[in-house]
Motif scaffolding. Structure first.
Motif, short mmCIF file in Angstrom:
data_model
loop_
_atom_site.label_atom_id
_atom_site.label_comp_id
_atom_site.label_asym_id
_atom_site.label_seq_id
_atom_site.Cartn_x
_atom_site.Cartn_y
_atom_site.Cartn_z
N ASP A 74 0.81 -1.22 0.00
CA ASP A 74 0.00 0.00 0.00
C ASP A 74 0.85 1.28 0.00
O ASP A 74 0.31 2.38 -0.05
CB ASP A 74 -1.03 0.00 1.13
N GLU A 75 2.17 1.14 0.03
CA GLU A 75 3.06 2.29 -0.09
C GLU A 75 3.29 2.69 -1.55
O GLU A 75 3.87 3.74 -1.82
CB GLU A 75 4.42 1.97 0.55
N LEU A 76 2.86 1.86 -2.49
CA LEU A 76 3.05 2.14 -3.91
C LEU A 76 2.00 3.13 -4.40
O LEU A 76 0.87 3.14 -3.92
CB LEU A 76 2.96 0.85 -4.72
N THR A 77 2.37 3.94 -5.38
CA THR A 77 1.44 4.92 -5.94
C THR A 77 0.68 4.33 -7.13
O THR A 77 1.12 3.34 -7.75
CB THR A 77 2.20 6.17 -6.44
N ALA A 78 -0.44 4.96 -7.44
CA ALA A 78 -1.23 4.53 -8.60
C ALA A 78 -0.38 4.60 -9.88
O ALA A 78 -0.46 3.72 -10.74
CB ALA A 78 -2.47 5.41 -8.74
N GLU A 79 0.46 5.62 -9.98
CA GLU A 79 1.32 5.76 -11.15
C GLU A 79 2.33 4.61 -11.23
O GLU A 79 2.61 4.10 -12.32
CB GLU A 79 2.03 7.11 -11.15
N GLU A 80 2.89 4.21 -10.10
CA GLU A 80 3.82 3.07 -10.10
C GLU A 80 3.13 1.81 -10.59
O GLU A 80 3.71 1.03 -11.36
CB GLU A 80 4.40 2.84 -8.70
N TYR A 81 1.89 1.58 -10.15
CA TYR A 81 1.14 0.41 -10.62
C TYR A 81 0.89 0.49 -12.12
O TYR A 81 1.09 -0.49 -12.85
CB TYR A 81 -0.20 0.29 -9.89
#
Length: 166
Positions: A74-81
Motif C-alpha cells: 500500500d506504499e506504492l502509488t497509482a502511477e507506479e502500478y
C-alpha cells in the motif's frame, strides 16, 4: 527468474524488504507463496525462496508488477502500478508465457485499470498469453488460507496443463 516459453509466469506486486535484501522472491517468513505453490501441485516439493532458480525447470517463472521495494504494497502509488502494468505487458509480449498469473487482485486492478477484476481467469490477454489473478499469499491476506489459496493455484495449474496436452 524469467525465460522464454514458460507455462506460467507468476507476478508478485513488488519486492518486500526481505526480498530486496536477499534477492529472492517472497522471501519473508510467513509469506505463503512457496508452500502454496507446492500444495497446489506446481512443484514436487516445497522450494525455499533461495531455490527460485529451479522454477524454469518446472516451466515456471517469477517477476513483479513494480520493481521498487517497500515494506507494504500500500506504499506504492497509482502511477507506479500503471507504469508497472505497462512494463509487465511488454515483458509478457517478449517472453510469451502461456499464462501470466498476477498474485494479488488489488495489484492487478491497479496495474491494468480493471476495477471489477476478481480472482480467477481474466478476459484480458497479452498477445497469446492468458491472464489469471491469484490471491495474494501475504500473511496480511488472512481471509485466504493456505488451503483455499492452493485450491485456486491448482485451478490455474490444471488449466495450464490441459492447454499443454491439447
Amino acid at each position: 527468474m524469467v525465460a522464454d516459453g514458460l507455462r506460467v509466469l507468476f507476478c508478485g506486486i513488488n519486492p518486500g524488504l526481505m526480498t530486496a535484501v536477499t534477492g529472492h522472491h517472497f522471501a519473508r517468513p510467513g509469506n505463503r507463496f512457496w508452500p502454496v505453490l507446492h500444495l497446489s501441485g506446481f512443484t514436487p516439493r516445497l522450494l525455499k525462496p533461495s531455490e527460485q532458480g529451479e522454477l524454469p525447470s518446472y516451466g515456471l517463472g517469477i517477476t513483479n508488477v513494480v520493481a521498487r521495494a517497500s515494506a507494504r504494497a500500500d506504499e506504492l502509488t497509482a502511477e507506479e502500478y500503471r507504469e508497472g502494468g505497462r512494463l509487465l505487458a511488454l515483458k509478457v509480449a517478449r517472453l510469451r508465457p502461456r499464462w501470466l498469473a498476477v498474485v494479488g487482485v488489488t495489484a492487478y486492478r491497479a496495474a491494468f485499470d480493471d476495477r471489477k477484476a476478481q480472482v480467477g481467469p481474466q478476459e484480458r490477454t497479452i498477445g497469446d498469453t492468458r491472464v489469471w489473478v491469484l490471491p495474494n499469499p501475504s500473511g496480511l491476506n488472512a481471509h485466504w488460507t493456505a488451503q483455499t489459496m492452493a485450491e485456486e493455484f491448482a485451478r490455474l495449474r490444471v488449466a495450464a496443463e490441459a492447454e499443454t496436452e491439447a
